[in-house]
Design a protein around this motif. Structure first.
Motif, PDB file in Angstrom:
ATOM      1  N   LYS A 185       0.806  -1.229   0.000  1.00  0.00           N
ATOM      2  CA  LYS A 185       0.000   0.000   0.000  1.00  0.00           C
ATOM      3  C   LYS A 185       0.835   1.272   0.000  1.00  0.00           C
ATOM      4  CE  LYS A 185      -0.598   0.040   5.053  1.00  0.00           C
ATOM      5  NZ  LYS A 185       0.207  -1.167   5.320  1.00  0.00           N
ATOM      6  N   PHE A 186       2.123   1.168   0.344  1.00  0.00           N
ATOM      7  CA  PHE A 186       2.973   2.355   0.414  1.00  0.00           C
ATOM      8  C   PHE A 186       3.196   2.987  -0.960  1.00  0.00           C
ATOM      9  CE2 PHE A 186       3.991  -0.073   4.226  1.00  0.00           C
ATOM     10  CZ  PHE A 186       3.880   0.918   5.194  1.00  0.00           C
ATOM     11  N   PHE A 187       3.060   2.200  -2.024  1.00  0.00           N
ATOM     12  CA  PHE A 187       3.170   2.772  -3.360  1.00  0.00           C
ATOM     13  C   PHE A 187       2.054   3.789  -3.599  1.00  0.00           C
ATOM     14  CE2 PHE A 187       5.822  -0.930  -3.970  1.00  0.00           C
ATOM     15  CZ  PHE A 187       6.791  -0.490  -4.858  1.00  0.00           C
ATOM     16  N   LEU A 188       0.825   3.402  -3.222  1.00  0.00           N
ATOM     17  CA  LEU A 188      -0.289   4.337  -3.383  1.00  0.00           C
ATOM     18  C   LEU A 188      -0.242   5.440  -2.338  1.00  0.00           C
ATOM     19  CD1 LEU A 188      -3.470   2.311  -4.394  1.00  0.00           C
ATOM     20  CD2 LEU A 188      -1.982   3.706  -5.795  1.00  0.00           C
ATOM     21  N   ALA A 189       0.393   5.175  -1.202  1.00  0.00           N
ATOM     22  CA  ALA A 189       0.548   6.214  -0.182  1.00  0.00           C
ATOM     23  C   ALA A 189       1.337   7.391  -0.747  1.00  0.00           C
ATOM     24  CB  ALA A 189       1.248   5.655   1.049  1.00  0.00           C
ATOM     25  N   VAL A 190       2.372   7.086  -1.519  1.00  0.00           N
ATOM     26  CA  VAL A 190       3.172   8.138  -2.157  1.00  0.00           C
ATOM     27  C   VAL A 190       2.307   8.941  -3.124  1.00  0.00           C
ATOM     28  CG1 VAL A 190       5.163   8.613  -3.635  1.00  0.00           C
ATOM     29  CG2 VAL A 190       5.293   6.791  -1.932  1.00  0.00           C
ATOM     30  N   VAL A 191       1.432   8.238  -3.853  1.00  0.00           N
ATOM     31  CA  VAL A 191       0.540   8.917  -4.801  1.00  0.00           C
ATOM     32  C   VAL A 191      -0.416   9.844  -4.059  1.00  0.00           C
ATOM     33  CG1 VAL A 191      -1.272   8.594  -6.531  1.00  0.00           C
ATOM     34  CG2 VAL A 191       0.678   7.032  -6.469  1.00  0.00           C
ATOM     35  N   ILE A 192      -0.977   9.363  -2.953  1.00  0.00           N
ATOM     36  CA  ILE A 192      -1.935  10.158  -2.176  1.00  0.00           C
ATOM     37  C   ILE A 192      -1.263  11.407  -1.605  1.00  0.00           C
ATOM     38  CG2 ILE A 192      -3.436  10.190  -0.155  1.00  0.00           C
ATOM     39  CD1 ILE A 192      -4.530   8.486  -2.392  1.00  0.00           C
ATOM     40  N   VAL A 193      -0.090  11.229  -1.010  1.00  0.00           N
ATOM     41  CA  VAL A 193       0.634  12.361  -0.430  1.00  0.00           C
ATOM     42  C   VAL A 193       1.030  13.355  -1.525  1.00  0.00           C
ATOM     43  CG1 VAL A 193       2.773  13.037   0.712  1.00  0.00           C
ATOM     44  CG2 VAL A 193       1.485  11.093   1.572  1.00  0.00           C
ATOM     45  N   SER A 194       1.536  12.843  -2.637  1.00  0.00           N
ATOM     46  CA  SER A 194       1.944  13.713  -3.748  1.00  0.00           C
ATOM     47  C   SER A 194       0.742  14.432  -4.344  1.00  0.00           C
ATOM     48  CB  SER A 194       2.643  12.888  -4.832  1.00  0.00           C
ATOM     49  OG  SER A 194       3.799  12.266  -4.324  1.00  0.00           O
ATOM     50  N   MET A 195      -0.378  13.735  -4.380  1.00  0.00           N
ATOM     51  CA  MET A 195      -1.603  14.320  -4.918  1.00  0.00           C
ATOM     52  C   MET A 195      -1.965  15.602  -4.181  1.00  0.00           C
ATOM     53  SD  MET A 195      -5.381  12.481  -4.983  1.00  0.00           S
ATOM     54  CE  MET A 195      -5.498  12.417  -3.170  1.00  0.00           C
ATOM     55  N   MET A 196      -1.768  15.589  -2.865  1.00  0.00           N
ATOM     56  CA  MET A 196      -2.079  16.770  -2.068  1.00  0.00           C
ATOM     57  C   MET A 196      -0.955  17.791  -2.103  1.00  0.00           C
ATOM     58  SD  MET A 196      -4.574  17.949  -0.374  1.00  0.00           S
ATOM     59  CE  MET A 196      -4.291  19.704  -0.550  1.00  0.00           C
ATOM     60  N   ALA A 197       0.284  17.314  -2.001  1.00  0.00           N
ATOM     61  CA  ALA A 197       1.424  18.230  -1.993  1.00  0.00           C
ATOM     62  C   ALA A 197       1.535  19.004  -3.302  1.00  0.00           C
ATOM     63  CB  ALA A 197       2.704  17.446  -1.738  1.00  0.00           C
ATOM     64  N   ASN A 198       1.217  18.352  -4.408  1.00  0.00           N
ATOM     65  CA  ASN A 198       1.297  19.015  -5.714  1.00  0.00           C
ATOM     66  C   ASN A 198       0.293  20.150  -5.842  1.00  0.00           C
ATOM     67  OD1 ASN A 198       3.343  17.339  -6.569  1.00  0.00           O
ATOM     68  ND2 ASN A 198       1.997  15.915  -7.646  1.00  0.00           N
ATOM     69  N   GLU A 199      -0.796  20.059  -5.087  1.00  0.00           N
ATOM     70  CA  GLU A 199      -1.791  21.142  -5.120  1.00  0.00           C
ATOM     71  C   GLU A 199      -1.162  22.452  -4.636  1.00  0.00           C
ATOM     72  OE1 GLU A 199      -4.689  20.923  -6.374  1.00  0.00           O
ATOM     73  OE2 GLU A 199      -5.273  18.818  -6.334  1.00  0.00           O
TER      74      GLU A 199
END
Length: 279
Positions: free
Chosen positions: A72-86
């Motif tokens: 699940k840590f692969f998608l965790a990076v996506v979730i965190v990046s999804m918000m940080a990129n905003e």
């Protein structure tokens, strides 16, 4: 809802790193099937893992959800990046200027979190069903569709974990720092466990009853390790020690409640932080 989801999926798919990580995650999940082809040679005896009952129903639901949860840590990076990129690219501010409310913005992120968890759960269900049909010694419907509570636990576990990652992404605003904080929090829970065991309680079981209310530990408790449940392990254990230990591998309702409460807390805190923050 459809509009909000469409906006988020476009952002993720147009970001190369997020796209690669998402595809990598589901490809790695598929690799669970490769376990079936692994052959071992022990004391001159060759055997294939798939023939040892590892993909038997209903054990396969427990085993596959536990292994998949590690990835699940692969998608965790996506979730965190999804918000940080905003914050990095200013799309959050632009979305608000374009008429998207902060409530709708958070809703779009939470819908995406649930979608990722649901998509992963459906993927594991289909893959486990196929593997079980191919290798399981049991084909009765009552056995095949027993222990499906592990899929529910898997979905809730992923939703909670991704909600935590989203909260950290909003709180810290930088991907690296948010992921670093996630790692730090893991160590904090480990330290709390050690201190309670050393200073307060006399047994590990007593400590576990307390730490079961911590976020990461509560998520971990939803799906216990399946290896000692495997019949081959029990045979070896009985031969070595003369008896077989009894362990509860069930998914309990109170464990689900604890994780759901943490999920709601993370979602509400994410909204409150965004609502109060000057963008």
């Amino acid at each position: 809802m459809k509009r909000l989801l469409s906006i988020e999926l476009q952002k993720i798919w147009q970001n190369k790193a997020s796209r690669v990580l998402t595809l990598t995650y589901f490809i790695l999940l598929s690799f669970i099937a490769l376990i079936a082809s692994i052959n071992f040679s022990f004391l001159g005896i060759n055997f294939r893992i798939a023939d040892q009952g590892i993909f038997n129903f209903p054990y396969i639901w427990h085993f596959n959800t536990y292994i998949a949860a590690i990835l699940k840590f692969f998608l965790a990076v996506v979730i965190v990046s999804m918000m940080a990129n905003e914050y990095t690219y200013g799309t959050l501010k632009q979305n608000l200027i374009d008429g998207l409310s902060k409530k709708e913005f958070i809703q779009s992120k939470l819908i995406t979190v649930v979608l990722f968890a649901l998509g992963s759960t459906i993927f594991i269900f289909i893959m486990s069903l196929i593997l079980g049909m191919c290798f399981s010694s049991y084909d009765e419907a009552g056995i095949i569709f027993s222990d499906l509570e592990y899929l529910l636990a898997y979905f809730i576990k992923l939703t909670a974990f991704f909600s935590f990652c989203l909260f950290l992404g909003i709180l810290v605003k930088r991907s690296a720092f948010a992921l670093g904080f996630l790692l730090v929090w893991f160590f904090i829970e480990s330290i709390i466990f050690g201190l309670l065991r050393w200073l307060v309680f006399t047994s590990t079981e007593q400590v576990q009853k307390v730490t079961a209310f911590l976020p990461l530990e509560s998520m971990s408790n939803l799906i216990k390790e399946p290896f000692t449940r495997f019949k081959a392990y029990k045979v070896i254990e009985s031969q070595v020690s003369g008896n077989v230990s009894v362990k509860d591998y069930s998914v309990h309702w109170y464990e689900i409640v604890i994780v759901v409460v943490w999920t709601v807390i993370f979602m509400l805190m994410s909204y409150k932080i965004l609502q109060k923050r000057d963008l």
